[in-house]
Design a protein around this motif. Sequence first.
Motif, short mmCIF file in Angstrom:
data_model
loop_
_atom_site.label_atom_id
_atom_site.label_comp_id
_atom_site.label_asym_id
_atom_site.label_seq_id
_atom_site.Cartn_x
_atom_site.Cartn_y
_atom_site.Cartn_z
N LEU A 239 82.23 57.47 -23.15
CA LEU A 239 81.80 57.49 -21.95
C LEU A 239 83.26 57.62 -21.14
O LEU A 239 83.36 58.92 -20.33
N LYS A 240 84.23 56.95 -21.39
CA LYS A 240 85.65 57.02 -20.87
C LYS A 240 85.91 58.64 -21.13
O LYS A 240 86.78 59.29 -20.51
N LYS A 241 85.75 58.72 -22.40
CA LYS A 241 86.59 60.10 -22.75
C LYS A 241 85.83 61.27 -22.79
O LYS A 241 87.17 62.16 -21.91
N LEU A 242 84.33 60.95 -21.98
CA LEU A 242 83.77 62.26 -20.95
C LEU A 242 84.34 62.04 -19.69
O LEU A 242 84.73 63.85 -19.15
N ARG A 280 75.51 52.25 -16.47
CA ARG A 280 76.99 52.23 -16.63
C ARG A 280 77.76 53.48 -16.91
O ARG A 280 79.64 53.45 -16.75
N ALA A 281 77.88 54.48 -17.50
CA ALA A 281 78.15 55.63 -17.01
C ALA A 281 78.65 56.42 -15.86
O ALA A 281 79.86 56.62 -15.47
N TYR A 282 78.34 56.33 -15.22
CA TYR A 282 78.16 56.38 -13.85
C TYR A 282 79.07 55.34 -13.11
O TYR A 282 80.49 56.13 -12.68
N ASP A 283 79.47 53.95 -14.31
CA ASP A 283 80.51 52.87 -12.88
C ASP A 283 81.95 53.81 -13.58
O ASP A 283 82.94 54.33 -12.88
N VAL A 284 81.88 54.37 -14.79
CA VAL A 284 82.66 54.90 -15.61
C VAL A 284 82.76 56.14 -14.90
O VAL A 284 84.16 56.40 -14.79
N GLY A 285 82.37 56.79 -15.01
CA GLY A 285 82.72 59.04 -13.87
C GLY A 285 83.23 58.14 -12.42
O GLY A 285 84.68 58.36 -12.42
N LYS A 286 82.87 57.21 -12.47
CA LYS A 286 83.92 56.83 -10.66
C LYS A 286 85.13 56.27 -10.91
O LYS A 286 86.60 56.52 -10.74
N ALA A 287 85.37 55.02 -11.55
CA ALA A 287 86.35 54.50 -11.97
C ALA A 287 87.42 55.74 -12.58
O ALA A 287 88.63 55.67 -12.76
N ALA A 288 87.30 56.69 -13.28
CA ALA A 288 87.74 57.49 -13.77
C ALA A 288 88.46 58.61 -13.13
O ALA A 288 89.23 59.61 -13.15
N GLY A 289 87.63 58.59 -11.81
CA GLY A 289 88.69 59.52 -10.85
C GLY A 289 87.76 60.28 -10.53
O GLY A 289 88.37 61.29 -9.53
N LEU A 290 86.32 60.73 -10.59
CA LEU A 290 85.19 62.03 -10.71
C LEU A 290 84.87 61.08 -9.38
O LEU A 290 83.99 60.25 -8.98
N TYR A 292 82.33 63.30 -8.08
CA TYR A 292 80.63 63.15 -7.00
C TYR A 292 80.34 63.04 -8.79
O TYR A 292 80.35 63.86 -9.82
N VAL A 293 78.92 62.07 -9.12
CA VAL A 293 78.69 61.39 -10.03
C VAL A 293 77.15 61.72 -9.53
O VAL A 293 76.44 60.84 -8.97
N TYR A 294 76.25 62.12 -10.67
CA TYR A 294 74.86 61.83 -10.12
C TYR A 294 73.25 62.26 -11.22
O TYR A 294 74.47 61.84 -12.49
N PHE A 295 72.39 60.98 -10.92
CA PHE A 295 71.75 60.85 -12.22
C PHE A 295 70.51 61.85 -12.50
O PHE A 295 70.19 62.75 -11.23
N GLY A 296 70.70 62.15 -13.77
CA GLY A 296 69.13 63.08 -13.47
C GLY A 296 67.82 62.34 -14.47
O GLY A 296 68.47 61.35 -15.47
N GLN A 302 69.15 56.77 -5.89
CA GLN A 302 70.16 57.18 -4.70
C GLN A 302 71.48 57.37 -5.38
O GLN A 302 71.81 58.02 -4.62
N SER A 303 71.17 57.78 -6.84
CA SER A 303 72.73 58.74 -7.24
C SER A 303 72.48 59.88 -7.90
O SER A 303 72.99 61.16 -7.89
N GLU A 304 71.45 60.26 -6.84
CA GLU A 304 70.94 61.63 -6.71
C GLU A 304 71.44 62.28 -5.52
O GLU A 304 71.17 63.47 -5.00
N SER A 305 71.51 61.41 -4.37
CA SER A 305 72.20 62.41 -3.26
C SER A 305 74.02 62.63 -3.17
O SER A 305 74.24 61.98 -4.33
N THR A 306 74.51 63.77 -2.39
CA THR A 306 75.48 62.91 -2.51
C THR A 306 76.50 62.26 -0.84
O THR A 306 75.93 62.30 0.02
N PHE A 307 77.23 61.34 -1.57
CA PHE A 307 78.48 61.12 -1.08
C PHE A 307 79.41 61.40 -0.73
O PHE A 307 80.19 61.61 -1.44
#
Length: 345
Positions: A239-242, A280-290, A292-296, A302-307
């Motif tokens: 996940l971190k590599k992605l 977990r993937a959401y947290d990894v994506g945000k910690a990496a600096g992305l 906008y991370v969304y669930f599908g 809630q992670s379907e919405s844009t913040f």
Amino acid sequence: MELGKEDLKQAVLWESGEDKKVRCKLCNWRCSIDDGKLGRCCVRRNMDGTLYSLNYDKVCSANPDPIEKKPLFHFQPGSQSFSIATMGCNFRCEFCQNWQISQAALEDGRIDGQAMRPEKIVEAAVRYDCKSIAYTYTEPTIFMELCNDCGRLAKERGLTNVFVSNGYMTREAIDFAGEWLNGINVDLKAFSEDYYTRLCKARLQPVLDTISYIASQTDIWLEVTTLLVPGENDSADELKKLADFIVTKAGPDVPWHISRFHPQYKYLDSAATPVSSLERAYDVGKAAGLHYVYFGNVPGAQSESTFCYKCGRMLIERVGYRIVANHIKDSCCPDCGTQIAGFEL
Ligand code: SF4
């Protein structure tokens, strides 16, 4: 009944070789095809030294969809996209959710569908009040001739064009489509060659090259999707590599959709992805600096919405594919003024 050359559409992006061989330059298999033979996707045939598309007149899906279903969350949000497909694919993913149409040509040579001229497709898109045409459900690269004819007409009528792609297209194909292609969602299925080889019968590196190239060399709006398959691509390290790859090669503004897997096709012995893995993937994506991370495939999350990534204000509220509210003003957060990346937000 076998179709003759006069019934078929000549392919784009190929070159002649010796002894009536041709080399297809559409996707990164770059098939060298003997006279009378098919390419790896089974929908392009060399006939007497000329390459033809076998699926040009064979549209197997055509209907309006929310653009959010592609998924494209930062591209004309709340609009409808007229979505078309033909049969065939250049991948063989064991968990393909559209395997009935993507794998039929590979498994038993079937290319079903109806003739639907590009003019009719564009007219239907306008009639259904769509803002775009989506080339989706199967890999658009392998029906590029239809995409090209439709895409040009759609552009003339003021519509946009989007691809949902496995990212295996060549640079030549990206440049070719770039004249009319406005948005793309690329599947980055995993970050290991083993995964791509074993489960998709494909390779990772060309997909990474496609994402980097689109992000750095084109104006095409890019989003990325990863289907999380339990035990296959959901380790902390992968996940971190992605996430790191997307941040560094595509940029923090590229939305990352992490999607829930459900057993499909040949891959039936696994459970659906636990929501905890997506979290977990959401947290990894945000910690990496992305930004906008969304669930599908998790309706109601809630992670379907844009913040707003700066102040946390909810900007686009989604429930499933439906937009409940869009608070973005002039592409900015109405509270803190941060620019929100996207296309016609
Ligand atoms: S589209 Fe790809 S798989 Fe199909 S013939 Fe061309 S290079 Fe081969």
